[in-house]
Write an enzyme that holds these catalytic residues in place. Structure first.
Site, mmCIF file in Angstrom:
data_model
loop_
_atom_site.group_PDB
_atom_site.id
_atom_site.type_symbol
_atom_site.label_atom_id
_atom_site.label_comp_id
_atom_site.label_asym_id
_atom_site.label_seq_id
_atom_site.Cartn_x
_atom_site.Cartn_y
_atom_site.Cartn_z
ATOM 1 N N THR A 13 0.822 -1.216 0.000
ATOM 2 C CA THR A 13 0.000 0.000 0.000
ATOM 3 C C THR A 13 0.851 1.259 0.000
ATOM 4 O OG1 THR A 13 -1.783 -1.137 1.170
ATOM 5 C CG2 THR A 13 -1.774 1.260 1.260
ATOM 6 N N LYS A 105 7.809 1.444 12.078
ATOM 7 C CA LYS A 105 7.766 1.816 13.507
ATOM 8 C C LYS A 105 8.339 0.716 14.383
ATOM 9 C CE LYS A 105 3.046 0.118 13.922
ATOM 10 N NZ LYS A 105 2.984 -0.294 12.511
ATOM 11 N N VAL A 132 5.345 7.118 12.457
ATOM 12 C CA VAL A 132 4.383 7.543 13.478
ATOM 13 C C VAL A 132 3.366 8.490 12.855
ATOM 14 C CG1 VAL A 132 4.059 8.714 15.695
ATOM 15 C CG2 VAL A 132 6.120 7.362 15.304
ATOM 16 N N GLY A 187 -11.562 -3.416 6.918
ATOM 17 C CA GLY A 187 -10.126 -3.367 6.679
ATOM 18 C C GLY A 187 -9.375 -2.441 7.608
ATOM 19 N N LYS A 205 5.027 3.435 18.813
ATOM 20 C CA LYS A 205 5.059 4.824 18.354
ATOM 21 C C LYS A 205 5.427 5.775 19.488
ATOM 22 C CE LYS A 205 1.708 3.789 14.747
ATOM 23 N NZ LYS A 205 0.289 3.855 14.329
ATOM 24 N N GLY A 302 -2.887 5.055 5.599
ATOM 25 C CA GLY A 302 -3.392 5.170 4.235
ATOM 26 C C GLY A 302 -2.270 5.324 3.235
#
Length: 428
Positions: A13, A105, A132, A187, A205, A302
């Site tokens: 992605t 991370k 992060v 998802g 994080k 995203g």
């Protein structure tokens, strides 16, 4: 004009987003860096796999060493995930004189100090903004924007999955298990959601943020972690009635050089900006001695938000190349790590008790608080037709964790207290 050649480890992605931005923003990137950027080689698991982006098949390889050992590649962008093998790849790439941009991370939380030390030795850059809070430029802000200030507190909603679940529970009165199932179907949550819902992702994080914010080498096992799997819709509804929202917060504090870092479900006052951060969005609230309180908000994950942070780091590497200052901006921890004791960690507390419904019970409870010098801000009793026991909600003033542990231990042994139903930190 000679292009800067980039090796990309991973075409999932985020990797796909990196390719889209680099290829689609060439003119803008050229003006910002003074050089064209070429993604020269890409590591994939399966070269024959069908993809939703057009990539020259000759650039694909299933062997990471084809990328890492390519003498023409200047920068390695790592977006494939993993820890141990990835660490080996990154350290070898640094030994080969290649600069690193990573969104990993887990890698930086566990081995960030070692990787940054190797980068400094080799005169290489390592940037990891995307590790992060996705598209929020919080790491660069901590390193550069707050460089003249002393940070005292970092509070963050840094996991979109848990924030989505808690938001749905709050707004719709839904049960945890039902919302988790919905998040998996959409998802937002993995088939195995443990890392998210038990706070492990947020802890990694917060390890990174607290290390950068306080300049001390905070390890993952320094973070106290509690997830949201035990948060009930009743807890959330009681909180709302009293003016609080439940959020999974990462909380890092420094006072007189002593540090505490935790991840835990927290009652956040509805008037606090973090209480209004809903859905899959992230936010990081930073307090500095000079600047005061600030907040940074945006998409926490995203394809394109995260890829934007990756490419911003890539631009920073190339600018350093042009200036001949690679490796000089690597910031390694330089302060001694001193962790707070339970006596030094203080906060307000929300406690929900199921107790015997008879005279004198509240007096016994308040005597225990007085015994350990915990003062009370408010006490409420709510009728609940579905519970034959009386329900008492107590909100304390600031109390240290050692005292609260003693209070709760005594409560467990009291006959008049049927159950300590809930206990949350309170912020705002």
């Amino acid at each position: 004009m000679k292009p800067i050649k980039v090796g990309l480890l991973g075409l999932g992605t985020v990797g796909t987003g990196v390719v889209r931005i680099v290829e689609g923003h060439q003119e803008d990137l050229l003006r910002q860096t003074g050089s064209p950027i070429e993604i020269a080689k890409i590591l994939v698991q399966d070269k024959a796999k069908s993809r939703n982006i057009s990539v020259d098949p000759d650039k694909l390889t299933e062997n990471a060493w084809d990328v890492i050992n390519d003498s023409e590649i200047d920068v390695i962008v790592e977006v494939m995930g993993g820890v141990e093998t990835t660490k080996e790849h990154i350290l070898t790439a640094l030994n080969n004189g290649k600069h690193i941009v990573t969104a990993n991370k887990d890698l930086m939380a566990l081995y960030g100090a070692e990787i940054l030390e190797r980068a400094a030795e080799k005169g290489c850059d390592v940037f990891y903004e995307a590790s992060v809070a996705g598209g929020i430029p919080i790491i660069r802000t901590l390193v550069e924007g707050f460089s003249s200030d002393r940070i005292t507190k970092i509070m963050g909603i840094v996991n979109g999955t848990t924030n989505y679940i808690l938001t749905k529970m709050s707004q719709e009165g839904a049960a945890y298990a039902d919302v988790l199932k919905e998040a998996q179907e959409l998802g937002y949550a993995e088939a195995d959601p443990t890392s998210d819902v038990e706070g492990l992702d947020a802890a990694r994080k917060m390890t990174i943020l607290s290390t950068l914010g306080f300049h001390a080498n905070i390890a993952l096992n320094d973070v106290e972690v509690k997830g949201i799997s035990q948060v009930s819709k009743e807890d959330i509804q009681y909180g709302k009635k009293l003016g609080y929202e439940v959020k999974l917060l990462g909380i890092a504090e420094s006072h007189d050089g002593h540090i505490s870092v935790s991840v835990q479900p927290t009652m956040v006052k509805s008037s606090h900006p973090l209480a209004a951060v809903n859905g899959v969005f992230n936010a990081v609230y930073v307090t500095g001695e000079a600047v005061g309180e600030t907040m940074f908000y945006g998409p926490g994950a995203g394809e394109l938000p995260t890829a934007t942070s990756v490419v911003a780091d890539l631009v920073a590497v190339i600018r350093n190349l042009k200036l001949g200052v690679n490796g000089r901006t690597v910031l390694t921890p330089y302060k001694e790590k001193k962790l707070k004791t339970d006596e030094q960690i203080a906060s307000k507390n929300f406690i929900l008790l199921h107790v015997e419904d008879k005279a004198g019970v509240l007096a016994q409870i308040t005597q225990i608080f007085a015994k350990y010098e915990v003062s009370l801000e408010s006490v409420f009793q709510h009728p609940n037709a579905s519970n034959p026991k009386a329900e008492i909600i107590i909100i304390t003033h600031d109390a240290n964790r050692a005292s609260m542990k003693s209070v709760l231990k005594e409560f467990e042994s009291m006959d008049v207290i049927n159950k300590i139903k809930s206990h949350y930190r309170v912020e705002g």
